[in-house]
Design a protein around this motif. Structure first.
Motif, PDB file in Angstrom:
ATOM      1  N   PRO A 253       0.773  -1.224   0.101  1.00  0.00           N
ATOM      2  CA  PRO A 253      -0.032   0.024   0.301  1.00  0.00           C
ATOM      3  C   PRO A 253       0.948   1.266   0.097  1.00  0.00           C
ATOM      4  CG  PRO A 253      -0.913  -1.521   1.418  1.00  0.00           C
ATOM      5  CD  PRO A 253       0.296  -2.039   1.178  1.00  0.00           C
ATOM      6  N   ASP A 254       1.989   1.270   0.733  1.00  0.00           N
ATOM      7  CA  ASP A 254       2.948   2.569   0.797  1.00  0.00           C
ATOM      8  C   ASP A 254       3.428   2.709  -0.653  1.00  0.00           C
ATOM      9  OD1 ASP A 254       2.384   3.155   3.494  1.00  0.00           O
ATOM     10  OD2 ASP A 254       3.873   1.765   4.089  1.00  0.00           O
ATOM     11  N   GLN A 255       3.690   1.551  -1.314  1.00  0.00           N
ATOM     12  CA  GLN A 255       4.449   2.003  -2.791  1.00  0.00           C
ATOM     13  C   GLN A 255       3.381   2.389  -3.629  1.00  0.00           C
ATOM     14  OE1 GLN A 255       5.620  -2.299  -3.202  1.00  0.00           O
ATOM     15  NE2 GLN A 255       7.632  -1.633  -3.258  1.00  0.00           N
ATOM     16  N   ILE A 256       2.049   2.162  -3.560  1.00  0.00           N
ATOM     17  CA  ILE A 256       1.035   2.520  -4.414  1.00  0.00           C
ATOM     18  C   ILE A 256       0.636   3.743  -3.958  1.00  0.00           C
ATOM     19  CG2 ILE A 256      -1.460   2.017  -5.132  1.00  0.00           C
ATOM     20  CD1 ILE A 256      -0.690  -1.095  -4.809  1.00  0.00           C
ATOM     21  N   PHE A 257       0.453   4.009  -2.798  1.00  0.00           N
ATOM     22  CA  PHE A 257       0.309   5.415  -2.263  1.00  0.00           C
ATOM     23  C   PHE A 257       1.164   6.559  -2.826  1.00  0.00           C
ATOM     24  CE2 PHE A 257       0.514   9.004   0.560  1.00  0.00           C
ATOM     25  CZ  PHE A 257      -0.829   9.378   0.791  1.00  0.00           C
ATOM     26  N   LYS A 258       2.654   6.092  -2.677  1.00  0.00           N
ATOM     27  CA  LYS A 258       3.676   6.905  -3.376  1.00  0.00           C
ATOM     28  C   LYS A 258       3.313   7.020  -4.898  1.00  0.00           C
ATOM     29  CE  LYS A 258       8.656   7.110  -4.362  1.00  0.00           C
ATOM     30  NZ  LYS A 258       9.834   6.490  -4.105  1.00  0.00           N
ATOM     31  N   ALA A 259       3.030   6.033  -5.751  1.00  0.00           N
ATOM     32  CA  ALA A 259       2.726   6.330  -7.030  1.00  0.00           C
ATOM     33  C   ALA A 259       1.569   7.047  -7.430  1.00  0.00           C
ATOM     34  CB  ALA A 259       2.625   4.639  -7.770  1.00  0.00           C
ATOM     35  N   LEU A 260       0.572   7.467  -6.308  1.00  0.00           N
ATOM     36  CA  LEU A 260      -0.591   8.242  -6.548  1.00  0.00           C
ATOM     37  C   LEU A 260      -0.264   9.435  -6.129  1.00  0.00           C
ATOM     38  CD1 LEU A 260      -3.332   5.791  -5.252  1.00  0.00           C
ATOM     39  CD2 LEU A 260      -2.893   6.179  -7.729  1.00  0.00           C
ATOM     40  N   THR A 261       0.872   9.764  -5.499  1.00  0.00           N
ATOM     41  CA  THR A 261       0.856  11.375  -4.923  1.00  0.00           C
ATOM     42  C   THR A 261       2.288  11.928  -5.106  1.00  0.00           C
ATOM     43  OG1 THR A 261       1.935   9.997  -2.790  1.00  0.00           O
ATOM     44  CG2 THR A 261      -0.483  10.632  -2.932  1.00  0.00           C
ATOM     45  N   GLU A 262       3.341  11.365  -5.728  1.00  0.00           N
ATOM     46  CA  GLU A 262       4.327  12.012  -5.983  1.00  0.00           C
ATOM     47  C   GLU A 262       4.555  12.189  -7.602  1.00  0.00           C
ATOM     48  OE1 GLU A 262       7.742   9.898  -4.482  1.00  0.00           O
ATOM     49  OE2 GLU A 262       6.927  10.162  -2.382  1.00  0.00           O
ATOM     50  N   PRO A 263       4.775  13.483  -7.989  1.00  0.00           N
ATOM     51  CA  PRO A 263       4.896  13.847  -9.426  1.00  0.00           C
ATOM     52  C   PRO A 263       5.795  12.728 -10.330  1.00  0.00           C
ATOM     53  CG  PRO A 263       4.694  15.635  -8.139  1.00  0.00           C
ATOM     54  CD  PRO A 263       5.038  14.625  -7.266  1.00  0.00           C
ATOM     55  N   GLN A 264       6.918  12.506  -9.996  1.00  0.00           N
ATOM     56  CA  GLN A 264       7.580  11.701 -10.720  1.00  0.00           C
ATOM     57  C   GLN A 264       7.432  10.317 -10.813  1.00  0.00           C
ATOM     58  OE1 GLN A 264      11.662  11.343  -9.120  1.00  0.00           O
ATOM     59  NE2 GLN A 264      12.326  10.556 -11.201  1.00  0.00           N
ATOM     60  N   ALA A 265       6.589   9.633  -9.678  1.00  0.00           N
ATOM     61  CA  ALA A 265       6.042   8.489  -9.791  1.00  0.00           C
ATOM     62  C   ALA A 265       4.606   8.440 -10.717  1.00  0.00           C
ATOM     63  CB  ALA A 265       5.593   8.236  -8.427  1.00  0.00           C
ATOM     64  N   LEU A 266       3.958   9.623 -10.709  1.00  0.00           N
ATOM     65  CA  LEU A 266       2.659   9.502 -11.500  1.00  0.00           C
ATOM     66  C   LEU A 266       3.305   9.782 -13.015  1.00  0.00           C
ATOM     67  CD1 LEU A 266       0.597  12.251  -9.806  1.00  0.00           C
ATOM     68  CD2 LEU A 266      -0.235  10.099 -10.207  1.00  0.00           C
ATOM     69  N   GLU A 267       4.240  10.264 -13.270  1.00  0.00           N
ATOM     70  CA  GLU A 267       4.980  10.202 -14.600  1.00  0.00           C
ATOM     71  C   GLU A 267       5.348   8.937 -15.032  1.00  0.00           C
ATOM     72  OE1 GLU A 267       7.882  13.311 -14.392  1.00  0.00           O
ATOM     73  OE2 GLU A 267       6.455  14.689 -14.327  1.00  0.00           O
ATOM     74  N   ALA A 268       5.554   7.964 -14.404  1.00  0.00           N
ATOM     75  CA  ALA A 268       5.993   6.621 -14.556  1.00  0.00           C
ATOM     76  C   ALA A 268       5.073   5.784 -14.986  1.00  0.00           C
ATOM     77  CB  ALA A 268       6.781   6.185 -13.111  1.00  0.00           C
ATOM     78  N   TRP A 269       3.515   6.042 -14.539  1.00  0.00           N
ATOM     79  CA  TRP A 269       2.781   5.019 -15.030  1.00  0.00           C
ATOM     80  C   TRP A 269       1.659   6.030 -15.502  1.00  0.00           C
ATOM     81  CZ3 TRP A 269      -2.376   4.972 -13.045  1.00  0.00           C
ATOM     82  CH2 TRP A 269      -2.651   5.938 -12.045  1.00  0.00           C
ATOM     83  N   TRP A 270       1.470   7.086 -15.523  1.00  0.00           N
ATOM     84  CA  TRP A 270       0.114   7.586 -16.364  1.00  0.00           C
ATOM     85  C   TRP A 270       0.240   8.846 -17.093  1.00  0.00           C
ATOM     86  CZ3 TRP A 270      -4.208  10.627 -12.830  1.00  0.00           C
ATOM     87  CH2 TRP A 270      -5.197  10.649 -13.453  1.00  0.00           C
TER      88      TRP A 270
END
Length: 119
Positions: free
Chosen positions: A14-31
């Motif tokens: 859940p922490d990894q997914i939360f990061k993917a939804l909230t950090e700009p660089q992570a959002l750029e990695a998948w969306w």
């Protein structure tokens, strides 16, 4: 009002997914191709799809709720899809044996007409 609801499982914490939804660089990695914003309630997250000159435009999401490792909620403030404006996008995260169960929702469409079926 019609809603979109999906349940899925991802092999990540859940922490990894939360990061993917909230950090700009992570959002750029998948969306999005470009993301700007802070993981802070009341902030705006700007997402761009395509290049800077692209007609694909931009999405503006207001951060409504953040519960680390548990929930992210956005209010769509600006979109190329007029039907999205005013909808609430929710991500509810629950740990399971092999990862995380995600309950995704896009709630509050004005009608079932338009882009709802495509989305």
């Amino acid at each position: 009002m019609p809603d979109i609801l999906h349940e899925m499982t991802i092999a990540a914490t859940p922490d990894q997914i939360f990061k993917a939804l909230t950090e700009p660089q992570a959002l750029e990695a998948w969306w999005a191709t470009h993301a700007v914003g802070e993981p802070k309630v009341g902030s705006m997250v700007q997402l761009r799809f395509g290049n800077e000159q692209s007609a694909n435009g931009m999405e503006m999401l207001e951060v409504i709720m953040l519960e680390p490792g548990r929930k992210v909620e956005w209010l769509d403030r600006q979109s190329l899809l007029p039907e999205w404006v005013g909808t609430r996008i929710t991500w509810e995260l629950s740990p399971i044996e092999n990862g995380t169960k995600i309950l995704f929702g896009q709630r509050g469409y004005a009608s079932a007409e338009g882009c709802l079926a495509m989305c």
